[in-house]
Design an enzyme around this catalytic site. Structure first.
Site, PDB file in Angstrom:
ATOM      1  N   ASN A 184       0.817  -1.204   0.000  1.00 52.70           N
ATOM      2  CA  ASN A 184       0.000   0.000   0.000  1.00 52.70           C
ATOM      3  C   ASN A 184       0.857   1.262   0.000  1.00 52.70           C
ATOM      4  O   ASN A 184       1.058   1.873  -1.057  1.00 52.70           O
ATOM      5  CB  ASN A 184      -0.960  -0.011   1.190  1.00 52.70           C
ATOM      6  CG  ASN A 184      -1.964   1.123   1.132  1.00 52.70           C
ATOM      7  OD1 ASN A 184      -1.910   1.964   0.255  1.00 52.70           O
ATOM      8  ND2 ASN A 184      -2.889   1.143   2.067  1.00 52.70           N
ATOM      9  N   ASP A 185       1.397   1.624   1.165  1.00 54.74           N
ATOM     10  CA  ASP A 185       2.144   2.886   1.270  1.00 54.74           C
ATOM     11  C   ASP A 185       3.290   2.983   0.260  1.00 54.74           C
ATOM     12  O   ASP A 185       3.595   4.071  -0.222  1.00 54.74           O
ATOM     13  CB  ASP A 185       2.711   3.041   2.685  1.00 54.74           C
ATOM     14  CG  ASP A 185       1.609   3.314   3.709  1.00 54.74           C
ATOM     15  OD1 ASP A 185       0.556   3.844   3.296  1.00 54.74           O
ATOM     16  OD2 ASP A 185       1.810   2.988   4.882  1.00 54.74           O
ATOM     17  N   VAL A 186       3.896   1.848  -0.059  1.00 54.37           N
ATOM     18  CA  VAL A 186       5.071   1.895  -0.938  1.00 54.37           C
ATOM     19  C   VAL A 186       4.702   2.176  -2.390  1.00 54.37           C
ATOM     20  O   VAL A 186       5.576   2.294  -3.247  1.00 54.37           O
ATOM     21  CB  VAL A 186       5.891   0.584  -0.873  1.00 54.37           C
ATOM     22  CG1 VAL A 186       6.434   0.378   0.527  1.00 54.37           C
ATOM     23  CG2 VAL A 186       5.081  -0.605  -1.330  1.00 54.37           C
TER      24      VAL A 186
END
Lengths: 465, 101
Positions: free
Chosen positions: A394-396
Site C-alpha cells: 500500500n504505502d510503498v
C-alpha cells in the site's frame, strides 16, 4: 591440550570462515557454499574450545548433553517453521543470542578464575568493563527481541505504545546504566551487577514498545546489530578472536540493514526509534477528506485486462504474506506466461516485516530469483508495462510521496505503479495503510480496485484467465 | 614499553567492522533474510564462552552456580547454531534460477 597460541590461530581461521560465509551471500549461486563455510567455522571453534580445555571428564558429557538438547530443538524449529513466520523466528533467535551473552557474562562474573580474569571481587578492571557492556547490551537485545517477537507473532498489538514522559524516562534509564557500570567497576559489588542486568532488561523492553508493526524491518535489523555488539563485548572479555571478529561482522551487518531500511522509508534512524509514527494528526486528516469515487472490479475484469496485456509487473507487500497468497500468485503467473505475457516482480526495500521478506516468500513459491527486481532496477519499467498487479502493498505505491510535501511519507522512495497503463489493486477495503494516510493511487483513472482476500482473488483470476 | 594486548584485540575489532561493512554492502538485497539468519547463527559462536564456563566448575561438583549458567548458555547458543544454519540452508535451497527452455 592445545597451546593457547595454536588455539588462537584456529579461532582466527574460524573468524575468516565466517567472513567468507557472509561473502557468499553476494549471489544466490555462491550462497550455499557460504553457508557451508559458516558451519565449518563454527565446528572448528567448538572443537578447538574442547581441545584447549582438554578436560574430558563428566563435565564434558554434561556439556554435550546440553549442546545436543539445544541442537535438537534448533533443528526441529528450522524444519518445522513456515516461511511466512521468518520475521518472528529471527526475532526469537536474536533474543537467544542476547540471553546467552548475559549468561556467559554472569558465569564469568561469578567464576572469573575459569576465564583468567582475576578472582571474585577482584576482577581485572578492563575485563569488568567489557563484561558489563556485553551483559548490558545482551540484556537489551534479549528483552527488545522478545517484544519484537510478540508484536510480529500478533501476541501483542502491533500499534505503537506511547505514554507521557516516555523519552525522558528512557534517557534517565540509559544514564543510570552508565552510572551503574561505573560504580560496578569501582566497587566490584555483585549487587550492582544484578541491578545493571535488571535495568538493561527494562530499557530493552521500553525501547521497542513505542515502535509500530511496519517499522519492524528497522527494529529487527537493529536488534541483529545489538546481538553482534553483545557478542563482541563478551569476545573482549574472553580474549577470543573468533568472537570479536564475528561480533564486529554481525554488528556492522545489522547496522547497514537498519540504514537500508530507514532509507527505504526516507526516515532517520532516530525518528523510527522514537516511534509512534502516523498515529495522531494524520488520521484526523484522512477523515476530513470527502469521499472520492473509485472504480472497483471483479476477478473477471482483472483477468480480461491481464489477458490483453503483453507485460505485467507484480508488486507484493506484507498483505501477501498475511494471506499466504504467494503460491496462488505463482500459479496465476504460470498461466499468464503460458499466454506469452512477460511477468516480473517489483520489491520495495521495506515490503514485509523484515529485510528480504518478500524475496524469501517468492522463492518458496518457486518464483525464479531472476524475475524478481529491486526498486531501482525496475522503477523505469512501470511506464512500459501494461498492467501492475498490487497485492498486499500500500504505502510503498503511494504517489503522494512524490507530489505532496505535506504528507508524512513525502520523499520516501516509492514504486511508480501509477505510470502503468492500468493498475489492479487487490485490497480488502479502502482503509489507509500503516502510515495512516490515504493512497492517491486508489482514485486514479487507470486504477481498478479488487476488493477481496488476496489469495482468493488471485485464485479467481487464474480460473478466469 | 610493551603494547597492551587489548590494543591488538581492539585493532582486530575495528578492522573487522570495516570488513563487515564492505562485505555486507555486497550482499544482494534478495538475500537479506538469509543474511539475518546466518549472522544469527554465527554470532552464537558465543557458545565458546559458554563451554569454558560449563567445564570450569568440576573440581568437586559439575554443577555450581557459575557452571549452570554456562550449561544454559550452551543450550541457547546451540538452538541458534543448529536452527540458524539449517533454516538458512532451507531458504537458500529455494532460490532457483529460471529454467532454460
Amino acid at each position: 591440550m592445545l597451546s593457547a597460541n595454536l588455539s588462537g590461530i584456529f579461532y582466527l581461521i574460524s573468524g575468516v570462515l565466517f567472513i567468507l560465509a557472509l561473502r557468499g551471500l553476494s549471489s544466490p549461486e555462491t550462497s550455499r557454499q557460504g553457508n557451508f563455510f559458516g558451519v565449518l567455522g563454527m565446528t572448528i571453534a567448538i572443537v578447538v574450545t574442547f581441545l584447549s580445555i582438554g578436560n574430558f571428564s563428566n563435565g564434558f558429557l554434561v556439556v554435550l548433553i546440553f549442546l545436543l538438547m539445544g541442537g535438537l530443538i534448533g533443528a526441529f524449529i528450522a524444519y518445522k517453521i513456515p516461511m511466512t513466520a521468518m520475521p518472528e523466528l529471527v526475532a526469537g533467535f536474536h533474543s537467544l543470542v542476547g540471553l546467552a551473552a548475559v549468561f556467559v557474562a554472569i558465569a564469568a562474573f561469578l567464576n572469573p578464575e575459569a576465564f583468567n580474569l582475576g578472582s571474585p571481587g577482584n576482577i581485572k578492571l578492563v575485563s569488568l568493563i567489557e563484561m558489563s557492556i556485553g551483559a548490558a547490551v545482551g540484556a537489551i537485545t534479549f528483552s527488545g527481541s522478545i517484544i519484537a517477537f510478540l508484536k510480529l507473532q500478533g501476541l501483542m498489538s502491533g500499534n505503537p505504545i506511547t505514554f507521557k514522559g516516555q523519552h525522558p524516562l528512557n534517557a534517565l534509564i540509559i544514564i543510570s546504566i552508565i552510572v551503574t557500570i561505573y560504580l560496578l567497576c569501582s566497587t566490584q559489588s555483585s549487587n550492582l551487577f544484578w541491578v545493571l542486568l535488571a535495568i538493561s532488561f527494562l530499557i530493552g523492553f521500553l525501547l521497542i514498545i513505542p515502535i509500530g508493526g511496519a517499522d519492524m524491518p528497522v527494529v529487527i535489523s537493529m536488534l541483529n546489530s545489538y546481538s553482534g555488539w553483545a557478542a563482541a563485548g563478551i569476545g573482549f572479555t574472553l580474549e577470543n578472536t573468533a568472537l570479536i571478529i564475528t561480533g564486529a561482522l554481525v554488528g556492522s551487518s545489522g547496522a547497514i540493514l537498519s540504514y537500508i531500511m530507514c532509507k527505504g522509508m526516507n526516515r532517520s534512524f532516530f525518528n523510527v526509534i522514537l516511534g509512534g509514527f502516523g498515529t495522531t494528526e494524520q488520521s484526523a486528516l484522512a477523515k476530513n477528506k470527502e469521499k472520492r469515487p473509485v472504480k472497483s472490479g471483479n476477478a473477471d475484469d482483472a483477468a480480461f485486462l491481464m489477458k490483453n496485456a503483453s507485460s505485467v509487473v507484480i508488486v507484493p507487500g506484507y498483505g501477501m504474506a498475511v494471506a499466504q497468497a504467494q503460491h496462488a500468485l505463482r500459479e496465476m503467473v504460470d498461466t499468464l506466461k503460458k499466454n506469452d505475457i512477460k511477468v516480473s516482480y517489483a520489491i520495495h526495500p521495506v515490503a514485509g516485516r523484515m529485510p528480504g521478506h518478500m524475496n524469501v516468500l517468492l522463492a518458496e513459491a518457486n518464483v525464479p530469483y531472476d524475475e524478481v527486481f529491486e526498486l531501482e532496477e525496475i522503477n523505469n519499467e512501470f511506464a512500459n508495462a501494461d498492467v501492475a498487479f498490487v497485492i498486499g502493498a500500500n504505502d510503498v505505491t503511494n504517489p503522494v510521496a512524490k507530489t505532496d510535501p505535506q504528507s508524512p511519507i513525502y520523499g520516501m522512495p516509492v514504486l511508480d505503479v501509477e505510470k502503468c497503463k492500468s493498475v489492479l489493486f487487490v485490497k480488502r477495503s479502502l482503509s489507509p495503510g500503516y502510515a495512516g494516510i490515504d493512497n492517491d493511487l486508489f482514485y486514479k483513472e487507470n486504477t481498478l480496485m479488487l476488493f477481496a482476500d488476496a489469495k482468493k482473488m488471485t485464485e479467481d483470476i487464474t480460473k478466469n484467465l | 614499553m610493551e603494547i597492551d594486548p587489548i590494543i591488538f584485540r581492539l585493532s582486530i575489532f575495528i578492522l573487522s567492522i570495516f570488513i563487515g561493512y564492505y562485505v555486507v554492502w555486497s550482499v544482494t538485497p534478495s538475500l537479506h533474510t538469509p543474511l539475518m539468519s546466518v549472522t544469527n547463527a554465527i554470532s552464537s559462536v558465543i557458545i565458546v564462552g559458554a563451554i569454558i564456563a560449563g567445564l570450569a566448575g568440576n573440581s568437586d561438583t559439575i554443577f555450581n552456580n557459575s557452571s549452570i549458567f554456562g550449561f544454559l548458555a550452551i543450550s541457547l547458543a546451540a538452538i541458534n547454531i543448529f536452527g540458524g544454519f539449517l533454516v538458512t540452508q532451507r531458504m537458500l535451497a529455494m532460490y532457483k534460477k529460471k529454467k532454460r527452455k
